[in-house]
Design a protein around this motif. Structure first.
Motif, mmCIF file in Angstrom:
data_model
loop_
_atom_site.group_PDB
_atom_site.id
_atom_site.type_symbol
_atom_site.label_atom_id
_atom_site.label_comp_id
_atom_site.label_asym_id
_atom_site.label_seq_id
_atom_site.Cartn_x
_atom_site.Cartn_y
_atom_site.Cartn_z
ATOM 1 N N VAL A 191 21.096 76.500 28.681
ATOM 2 C CA VAL A 191 20.772 77.280 27.339
ATOM 3 C C VAL A 191 20.999 76.660 26.238
ATOM 4 C CG1 VAL A 191 21.334 79.636 26.307
ATOM 5 C CG2 VAL A 191 21.104 79.484 28.695
ATOM 6 N N HIS A 195 17.903 75.410 23.809
ATOM 7 C CA HIS A 195 17.955 75.954 22.315
ATOM 8 C C HIS A 195 18.000 74.822 21.292
ATOM 9 C CE1 HIS A 195 18.738 78.990 19.060
ATOM 10 N NE2 HIS A 195 20.016 78.040 18.833
ATOM 11 N N VAL A 201 14.161 80.133 24.582
ATOM 12 C CA VAL A 201 14.994 80.126 25.946
ATOM 13 C C VAL A 201 14.993 81.541 26.470
ATOM 14 C CG1 VAL A 201 17.083 79.611 26.975
ATOM 15 C CG2 VAL A 201 16.363 78.116 25.165
ATOM 16 N N ALA A 203 17.121 83.554 29.614
ATOM 17 C CA ALA A 203 18.075 83.242 30.309
ATOM 18 C C ALA A 203 18.047 84.173 31.554
ATOM 19 C CB ALA A 203 19.594 83.530 29.471
ATOM 20 N N ALA A 214 25.052 85.673 27.075
ATOM 21 C CA ALA A 214 23.967 84.554 26.996
ATOM 22 C C ALA A 214 23.338 84.585 25.754
ATOM 23 C CB ALA A 214 22.891 84.919 28.323
ATOM 24 N N ALA A 219 20.485 81.932 23.767
ATOM 25 C CA ALA A 219 19.094 82.456 24.744
ATOM 26 C C ALA A 219 18.348 83.526 23.454
ATOM 27 C CB ALA A 219 19.747 83.014 25.795
ATOM 28 N N VAL A 222 17.337 87.815 27.603
ATOM 29 C CA VAL A 222 18.090 87.722 28.704
ATOM 30 C C VAL A 222 17.558 88.677 29.701
ATOM 31 C CG1 VAL A 222 20.286 88.059 29.784
ATOM 32 C CG2 VAL A 222 20.117 86.980 27.370
#
Ligand code: NAP
Ligand code: ZN
Length: 353
Positions: A191, A195, A201, A203, A214, A219, A222
């Motif tokens: 992650v 990033h 990103v 997660a 996260a 992230a 999520v």
């Protein structure tokens, strides 16, 4: 030279204090006093014989950082006193196509930091849960982070490079949506690195409790993988997925999230196989299912330099060597944010963790 270490004599026995021998540095060797060693899930797979072929006594540990204490007569790149790291590789054939390409990780003669046959006693390599290691200079990495971050640099030597290498190979960057599956030691680095490389990103975690954490890692979204609605909403949306999960699971659930021509690279190495994915999930959108193993020495240095420049380290919890079995149990429960690191001073009964 005899040094203190922590290892196991059999797969069903706890780790215990032991003494091991390190060779005197040869002409091309660097001798390193280990300051910290990260705890990778591979250590657990290997020392508990979840993977075939464990050689005992087994001293795990391949996320090693420390200081150079001696160098051989022909060593050009390192001096006594420097901060250095050693990852999963301590030797290779040095002349095949893979070694020439700086991809020693794919050399058929690669010697792993632990559990690889060598001439030194006891006949196989012993890893970083120990006070000292002696390594050919080709496999020693330079550390440019501030010394205060040294313990948190240790996990970069495996978790960092194992996620960096596939992210770079599949050219992850700005404009791409990337999924990272499993937010453990590897996944949390995945992650952070994806990033920092400029990707969007997503997660994927099986633990609702990791949602906020996260996002804090970098992230953009999520997804709790049990949430079928959230999974369905991401179908055909991702360019690349890095799957770090340490246990067999349904790969189709993730393949369906890839766009046309998207790739999912597996880096998790469970003890038993994943159920075979549906062919249709691959052929319908020309998707690819791939794998990746750690990384070569030049790309490991590239990753360490990138992390030093961008202020990236792992999120760690420090432990003493005698806490290792308890730490393994917590790792199995996903109860660590996100990497245990052994304070090597504890091997001599010192240190504060
Ligand atoms: P880890 O810290 O234990 O993280 C694994 C994550 O997988 C967990 O945090 C969890 O994340 C997820 N997970 C979901 N279900 C699981 C289950 N039933 N059992 C275990 N984990 C589960 O492990 P790691 O050190 O990141 O290593 C991950 C895997 O990669 C291991 O198999 C390891 O051997 C392998 N590995 C491969 C390479 C390579 O070169 N390819 C290098 C190093 C390690 P959530 O809670 O977010 O779901
Ligand atoms: Zn590892």
């Amino acid at each position: 030279m005899t040094v203190k270490a922590y290892g196991a004599h059999a797969g069903d026995q706890p780790l215990e204090a032991m003494e091991i021998t390190r060779r005197a540095p040869g002409a091309h060797d660097v001798q390193i006093e280990i300051a910290f060693c990260g705890v990778c899930h591979s250590d657990l797979h290997q020392v508990r014989s979840e993977w075939p072929g464990t050689l005992y006594p087994c001293v795990p540990g391949h996320e090693i950082v420390g200081r150079v204490s001696a160098v051989g007569a022909h060593v050009k790149g390192f001096k006594t006193g420097e901060l250095v790291g050693v990852g999963c590789i301590v030797d290779s054939c040095q002349h095949c196509e893979d070694c020439d390409a700086g991809l020693e990780n794919y050399c058929d003669g690669m010697v792993g930091t632990y559990n690889s046959p060598i001439a030194d006693a006891p006949g196989h390599t012993l890893g970083g849960y120990s006070q000292r290691i002696v390594v050919h200079e080709r496999y020693v990495l330079r550390i440019h982070h501030p010394e205060a971050q040294l313990a948190a640099v240790a996990p970069l030597l495996c978790a960092g490079i194992t996620t960096w290498s596939p992210l770079r190979h599949w050219k992850v960057g700005p404009g791409q949506k990337v999924g990272i599956v499993g937010i453990g030691g590897l996944g949390h680095m995945g992650v952070k690195l994806a990033h920092a490389l400029g990707a969007h990103v997503v997660a994927f975690t099986s633990s609702e409790s990791k949602r906020a954490a996260a996002l804090a890692l970098g992230a953009d979204e999520v997804v709790v993988s049990r949430d079928e609605g959230a999974m369905k909403a991401r179908r055909k949306s991702l360019d690349f997925i890095l799957n770090t999960v340490a246990a067999p699971h349904d790969l189709d659930a993730y393949l369906a999230l890839l766009k046309r021509d998207g790739t999912m690279s597996l880096v998790g190495a469970p003890a038993s196989p994943h159920p075979s994915p549906q062919v249709f999930h691959l052929i319908m959108k020309r998707r690819k299912l791939a794998g990746s193993m750690i990384g070569g020495i030049p790309e490991t240095q590239e990753m360490l330099d990138f992390c030093a420049e961008h202020g990236i380290v792992a999120d760690i919890e420090m432990i003493r060597a005698e806490q290792i079995d308890a730490a393994y149990e917590r790792m199995l429960r996903g109860d660590v944010k996100y990497r245990f690191v052994i304070d090597s001073a504890s091997l001599a009964g010192e240190g504060s963790a």
